[in-house]
Motif scaffolding. Structure first.
Motif, mmCIF file in Angstrom:
data_model
loop_
_atom_site.group_PDB
_atom_site.id
_atom_site.type_symbol
_atom_site.label_atom_id
_atom_site.label_comp_id
_atom_site.label_asym_id
_atom_site.label_seq_id
_atom_site.Cartn_x
_atom_site.Cartn_y
_atom_site.Cartn_z
ATOM 1 N N LEU A 20 0.825 -1.215 0.000
ATOM 2 C CA LEU A 20 0.000 0.000 0.000
ATOM 3 C C LEU A 20 0.856 1.261 0.000
ATOM 4 O O LEU A 20 0.508 2.249 -0.634
ATOM 5 N N ILE A 21 1.980 1.227 0.712
ATOM 6 C CA ILE A 21 2.862 2.388 0.718
ATOM 7 C C ILE A 21 3.532 2.575 -0.641
ATOM 8 O O ILE A 21 3.615 3.694 -1.162
ATOM 9 N N MET A 22 3.995 1.478 -1.234
ATOM 10 C CA MET A 22 4.686 1.583 -2.524
ATOM 11 C C MET A 22 3.741 1.937 -3.667
ATOM 12 O O MET A 22 4.143 2.616 -4.617
ATOM 13 N N MET A 23 2.504 1.475 -3.608
ATOM 14 C CA MET A 23 1.566 1.681 -4.715
ATOM 15 C C MET A 23 0.501 2.726 -4.396
ATOM 16 O O MET A 23 -0.595 2.686 -4.949
ATOM 17 N N LEU A 31 -10.803 3.856 -2.611
ATOM 18 C CA LEU A 31 -10.349 2.708 -1.841
ATOM 19 C C LEU A 31 -9.240 3.047 -0.843
ATOM 20 O O LEU A 31 -8.965 2.247 0.054
ATOM 21 N N LYS A 32 -8.606 4.205 -0.994
ATOM 22 C CA LYS A 32 -7.435 4.528 -0.171
ATOM 23 C C LYS A 32 -7.751 4.545 1.311
ATOM 24 O O LYS A 32 -7.029 3.962 2.115
ATOM 25 N N ARG A 33 -8.801 5.220 1.711
ATOM 26 C CA ARG A 33 -9.112 5.356 3.134
ATOM 27 C C ARG A 33 -9.469 4.009 3.759
ATOM 28 O O ARG A 33 -9.009 3.670 4.843
ATOM 29 N N GLY A 34 -10.270 3.212 3.086
ATOM 30 C CA GLY A 34 -10.658 1.907 3.614
ATOM 31 C C GLY A 34 -9.490 0.941 3.707
ATOM 32 O O GLY A 34 -9.331 0.238 4.707
ATOM 33 N N SER A 38 -7.914 -0.466 7.251
ATOM 34 C CA SER A 38 -7.836 -1.898 7.541
ATOM 35 C C SER A 38 -6.388 -2.356 7.696
ATOM 36 O O SER A 38 -6.098 -3.214 8.530
ATOM 37 N N ALA A 39 -5.467 -1.778 6.923
ATOM 38 C CA ALA A 39 -4.052 -2.142 7.054
ATOM 39 C C ALA A 39 -3.502 -1.700 8.409
ATOM 40 O O ALA A 39 -2.752 -2.447 9.048
ATOM 41 N N VAL A 40 -3.861 -0.507 8.855
ATOM 42 C CA VAL A 40 -3.397 -0.029 10.165
ATOM 43 C C VAL A 40 -3.938 -0.927 11.272
ATOM 44 O O VAL A 40 -3.211 -1.295 12.201
ATOM 45 N N PHE A 41 -5.199 -1.301 11.179
ATOM 46 C CA PHE A 41 -5.805 -2.176 12.180
ATOM 47 C C PHE A 41 -5.107 -3.532 12.222
ATOM 48 O O PHE A 41 -4.781 -4.052 13.292
ATOM 49 N N MET A 42 -4.824 -4.093 11.046
ATOM 50 C CA MET A 42 -4.165 -5.391 10.994
ATOM 51 C C MET A 42 -2.720 -5.306 11.480
ATOM 52 O O MET A 42 -2.222 -6.227 12.123
ATOM 53 N N ILE A 43 -2.030 -4.202 11.204
ATOM 54 C CA ILE A 43 -0.657 -4.029 11.682
ATOM 55 C C ILE A 43 -0.638 -3.898 13.199
ATOM 56 O O ILE A 43 0.251 -4.436 13.864
ATOM 57 N N LEU A 44 -1.627 -3.213 13.767
ATOM 58 C CA LEU A 44 -1.710 -3.128 15.232
ATOM 59 C C LEU A 44 -1.921 -4.512 15.848
ATOM 60 O O LEU A 44 -1.319 -4.838 16.876
#
Length: 61
Positions: A20-23, A31-34, A38-44
């Protein structure tokens, strides 16, 4: 605790964050906000699993 599935989840979560960071320029605006949320939640959750596994590493089964 099953460490294989935890390790797979952690690796795939960090790969999702990296992709997500690279692309970030090619992801559609709608789609960016969703995806970012979800990526931040999964990383936590992945960080919590890492810390939890470190705390329980020395305990007997």
């Amino acid at each position: 605790m099953e460490y294989n599935s935890t390790l797979i989840f952690i690796i795939s979560t960090f790969c999702l964050g990296a992709v997500l960071i690279m692309m970030r320029d090619s992801v559609p605006q709608r789609l960016k906000r969703g995806l970012a949320g979800s990526a931040v939640f999964m990383i936590l959750i992945a960080f919590f699993l890492i810390v939890y596994s470190l705390f329980t590493m020395g305990s007997s089964p």
